[in-house]
Design an enzyme around this catalytic site. Structure first.
Site, PDB file in Angstrom:
ATOM      1  CG  HIS A   1      -9.633 -23.572 -27.104  1.00 49.56           C
ATOM      2  ND1 HIS A   1     -10.065 -25.086 -27.956  1.00 49.56           N
ATOM      3  CD2 HIS A   1      -8.962 -22.507 -28.759  1.00 49.56           C
ATOM      4  CE1 HIS A   1     -10.688 -24.388 -29.006  1.00 49.56           C
ATOM      5  NE2 HIS A   1      -9.913 -23.740 -29.674  1.00 49.56           N
TER       6      HIS A   1
ATOM      7  CG  ASP B   1      -7.958 -16.666 -32.317  1.00 47.50           C
ATOM      8  OD1 ASP B   1      -7.963 -16.091 -32.880  1.00 47.50           O
ATOM      9  OD2 ASP B   1      -8.946 -16.391 -31.406  1.00 47.50           O
TER      10      ASP B   1
HETATM   11  N1  CMC Z   1      -8.721 -16.129 -18.752  1.00 54.22           N
HETATM   12  C1  CMC Z   1      -8.803 -15.660 -16.898  1.00 54.22           C
HETATM   13  N2  CMC Z   1     -10.098 -17.364 -16.568  1.00 54.22           N
HETATM   14  C2  CMC Z   1      -9.849 -18.646 -17.650  1.00 54.22           C
HETATM   15  C3  CMC Z   1      -9.972 -18.196 -18.680  1.00 54.22           C
HETATM   16  C4  CMC Z   1      -9.131 -16.583 -19.323  1.00 54.22           C
HETATM   17  N3  CMC Z   1      -8.628 -16.584 -20.751  1.00 54.22           N
HETATM   18  N4  CMC Z   1      -9.877 -18.462 -19.596  1.00 54.22           N
HETATM   19  C5  CMC Z   1     -11.197 -19.846 -18.405  1.00 54.22           C
HETATM   20  N5  CMC Z   1     -10.438 -19.078 -17.455  1.00 54.22           N
HETATM   21  C6  CMC Z   1     -10.814 -19.941 -16.148  1.00 54.22           C
HETATM   22  C7  CMC Z   1     -12.363 -19.348 -15.716  1.00 54.22           C
HETATM   23  O1  CMC Z   1     -12.796 -18.443 -15.447  1.00 54.22           O
HETATM   24  C8  CMC Z   1     -12.420 -20.553 -15.371  1.00 54.22           C
HETATM   25  O2  CMC Z   1     -12.240 -20.536 -14.413  1.00 54.22           O
HETATM   26  P1  CMC Z   1     -13.236 -21.928 -12.550  1.00 54.22           P
HETATM   27  O3  CMC Z   1     -12.260 -23.261 -13.146  1.00 54.22           O
HETATM   28  O4  CMC Z   1     -12.091 -21.144 -11.296  1.00 54.22           O
HETATM   29  O5  CMC Z   1     -14.344 -21.227 -12.669  1.00 54.22           O
HETATM   30  C9  CMC Z   1     -12.151 -22.114 -15.598  1.00 54.22           C
HETATM   31  O6  CMC Z   1     -10.410 -21.575 -16.488  1.00 54.22           O
HETATM   32  C10 CMC Z   1     -12.187 -22.470 -17.162  1.00 54.22           C
HETATM   33  O7  CMC Z   1     -13.204 -22.091 -17.800  1.00 54.22           O
HETATM   34  P2  CMC Z   1     -14.561 -21.525 -18.663  1.00 54.22           P
HETATM   35  O8  CMC Z   1     -14.775 -20.544 -19.425  1.00 54.22           O
HETATM   36  O9  CMC Z   1     -14.862 -22.985 -17.639  1.00 54.22           O
HETATM   37  O10 CMC Z   1     -14.167 -22.864 -19.962  1.00 54.22           O
HETATM   38  P3  CMC Z   1     -14.550 -22.896 -21.575  1.00 54.22           P
HETATM   39  O11 CMC Z   1     -14.399 -23.991 -22.370  1.00 54.22           O
HETATM   40  O12 CMC Z   1     -16.230 -22.743 -20.990  1.00 54.22           O
HETATM   41  O13 CMC Z   1     -13.917 -21.338 -22.122  1.00 54.22           O
HETATM   42  C11 CMC Z   1     -13.043 -20.117 -22.792  1.00 54.22           C
HETATM   43  C12 CMC Z   1     -13.211 -21.628 -23.250  1.00 54.22           C
HETATM   44  C13 CMC Z   1     -11.953 -19.875 -24.759  1.00 54.22           C
HETATM   45  C14 CMC Z   1     -13.890 -19.604 -24.092  1.00 54.22           C
HETATM   46  C15 CMC Z   1     -11.819 -19.368 -22.061  1.00 54.22           C
HETATM   47  O14 CMC Z   1     -11.312 -20.100 -22.193  1.00 54.22           O
HETATM   48  C16 CMC Z   1     -12.134 -17.922 -22.823  1.00 54.22           C
HETATM   49  O15 CMC Z   1     -13.397 -17.009 -22.645  1.00 54.22           O
HETATM   50  N6  CMC Z   1     -10.842 -17.310 -23.270  1.00 54.22           N
HETATM   51  C17 CMC Z   1     -11.119 -16.026 -23.608  1.00 54.22           C
HETATM   52  C18 CMC Z   1     -11.190 -16.297 -24.918  1.00 54.22           C
HETATM   53  C19 CMC Z   1     -10.810 -16.498 -26.232  1.00 54.22           C
HETATM   54  O16 CMC Z   1      -9.589 -16.426 -26.524  1.00 54.22           O
HETATM   55  N7  CMC Z   1     -11.640 -16.904 -26.740  1.00 54.22           N
HETATM   56  C20 CMC Z   1     -10.479 -17.970 -28.485  1.00 54.22           C
HETATM   57  C21 CMC Z   1     -10.827 -19.148 -28.291  1.00 54.22           C
HETATM   58  S1  CMC Z   1      -9.896 -20.118 -29.696  1.00 54.22           S
HETATM   59  C22 CMC Z   1      -9.893 -20.006 -31.679  1.00 54.22           C
HETATM   60  C23 CMC Z   1     -11.614 -20.414 -31.681  1.00 54.22           C
HETATM   61  O17 CMC Z   1     -11.660 -21.423 -31.725  1.00 54.22           O
HETATM   62  O18 CMC Z   1     -13.056 -19.909 -31.286  1.00 54.22           O
END
Ligand code: CMC
Length: 429
Positions: A308, A365
């Site tokens: 998240h 989710d």
């Molecule tokens: N599986 C594997 N690795 C992950 C995941 C995941 N679900 N989420 C983040 N990472 C890794 C990412 O690759 C990165 O690694 P590194 O530092 O080595 O590059 C690190 O964790 C940080 O991730 P980020 O993408 O920079 O973080 P963000 O804040 O931009 O993204 C997110 C947040 C929710 C989009 C992401 O965690 C994700 O894609 N999760 C899966 C989709 C999901 O479940 N979304 C629902 C969110 S809750 C409902 C809502 O309120 O929308």
């Protein structure tokens, strides 16, 4: 003495005021930076560090897993309140008195019908149309039936009517998008039912058979909607605010929010979680293999329902949902093999260094889809359910933005494209 941030730029010192919130969160006010520094802006892709507004609706402390609507802890609201009560709280600022709640419910109940002409819009969509696409279009179309909603300067009472209409009609439009995909006859709203029952009735009743209320299902739905009701400046809410900041009407603004919610990184994750669990089950249920794929930087696969932007410890909504999920499945006597895979996945991921180091925990989710599945909501409708829940938040944030007379949202950029070049006629290129 009030705090001040100092920025040294090309040997010159600039003082930047500090803004402090009611829970002592702090922000550096850079709104005058560009004019005082002769052109410098700040860069923050994805707005990871940028506060776009001051808001009194939702307080969220991602480090400590705290979520409150208008000061009330999510745990108390999810346990004790009704979704319409929480909607009133979020939109109008305080919990309603009995009289206020009765009149709010009456107004919502009286506006549940949609114009008969809208049925023709539904019929024009292909059966395979994703219900989120249909819902976004239908909500925007409401503006064509209520042109007075386009008047930005109408009275507060007239604005309230638009708000009540939208809350009342969204379940009807959502359920009809499903009925249409099934090519089943539309079920009209029944004003004898409460908000959640009415939605279930429109989803599951047929002209040949009534919807029989099941209190476990109604209460699970009520809880899920409350847990999704607002989440401060997330992607879809920021979209609603930015669209509304151009003085576009509420229907158009919320329609844009629905589109933003659709993506699998946001609300679409609940559908993506079930698809992922099915994929793992079909592949033999080897959870370790899929965890390894999620960690592999050369593989685009991510564990859906994990991670998240703001929760870096635990998502308080996920804690409540996980328990609700067990309760609902027990009460309904549902044995879902996907739940077993989900639990294994959660355990493996939570013990894994990669996930621990990045603070990746199950989010709201991760378990909501399993509850929706247990109460027979089809997978493609999961994100629509999120939209139903998020509606009061979108409305409240839109209303707050208008009341504060916020300027049009218009970020800047650093241009990194080609420098000036002259046009060459096509035959000479
Ligand atoms: N599986 C594997 N690795 C992950 C995941 C995941 N679900 N989420 C983040 N990472 C890794 C990412 O690759 C990165 O690694 P590194 O530092 O080595 O590059 C690190 O964790 C940080 O991730 P980020 O993408 O920079 O973080 P963000 O804040 O931009 O993204 C997110 C947040 C929710 C989009 C992401 O965690 C994700 O894609 N999760 C899966 C989709 C999901 O479940 N979304 C629902 C969110 S809750 C409902 C809502 O309120 O929308």
């Amino acid at each position: 003495m009030s705090e001040i941030a100092k920025l040294e730029l090309n040997g010159k010192l600039y003082e930047l005021p500090i803004i402090e919130g009611s829970e002592n969160e702090k922000g550096i006010d850079i709104s005058k930076l560009r004019s005082t520094t002769n052109g410098y802006i700040t860069i923050d892709p994805g707005f990871k560090n940028t506060g776009s507004t001051k808001s009194g609706i939702t307080y969220l402390d991602g480090e400590n897993g705290i979520l409150r609507y208008r000061g009330y802890p999510i745990e108390q609201l999810a346990e004790k309140a009704s979704f319409l009560e929480v909607s009133f709280l979020i939109i109008y600022g305080d919990l309603p008195t009995k009289t206020e709640l009765d009149s709010f419910k009456e107004s919502i109940t009286n506006h549940t019908l949609v114009h008969e002409d809208m049925k023709q819009f539904f019929e024009a969509y292909p059966a395979k149309a994703h219900p989120m696409g249909v819902l976004a279009s239908m909500v925007c179309s409401l503006s064509t039936f209520y042109p007075e909603s386009l008047d930005h300067n109408r009275t507060p009472e007239a604005k309230d009517l638009t708000i009540h209409r939208l809350i009342a009609k969204l379940p009807t439009l959502a359920a009809w998008s499903y009925k249409n995909a099934m090519r089943h006859p539309f079920m009209y709203p029944n004003n004898n039912f409460d908000y959640c029952e009415n939605f279930l009735h429109m989803m599951f009743a047929m002209p040949t058979s009534e919807y029989k209320t099941d209190s476990t299902i109604v209460s699970a739905l009520n809880k899920l909607l409350i847990l999704h009701a607002d989440h401060e400046q997330n992607c879809s809410t920021s979209t609603v605010r930015i669209v509304g900041s151009s003085h576009a009407n509420l229907y158009a603004s919320v329609s844009a929010g629905i589109s933003a919610l659709w993506g699998p990184l946001h609300g679409g994750a609940n559908q993506a979680v079930i698809e992922m669990l099915n994929q793992i089950a079909d592949d033999g249920g080897d959870v370790d293999k899929w965890v390894a794929k999620a960690k592999d930087k050369n593989d685009t696969f991510r564990l859906m329902g994990f991670g998240h932007r703001v929760y870096k410890n635990f998502d308080p909504r996920a804690t409540i949902i996980k328990k609700a999920c067990d309760d609902v499945l027990n009460k309904l006597g549902v044995k879902d093999p996907l739940l077993e895979i989900a639990k294994k996945l959660e355990k493996v991921a939570l013990e894994d260094e990669y996930f621990k180091a990045r603070n990746l925990y199950p989010n709201v989710d991760f378990y909501s889809g399993i509850i929706y599945k247990a109460i027979n909501i089809p997978t493609e409708m999961f994100t629509v359910m999120f939209a139903l829940g998020r509606l009061p938040g979108w409305i409240a944030q839109w209303k707050e933005m208008i009341q504060n007379d916020e300027p049009i949202g218009r970020p800047r950029q650093i241009y990194n494209g080609k420098n000036h070049r002259d046009y060459i006629p096509v035959e000479k290129r």
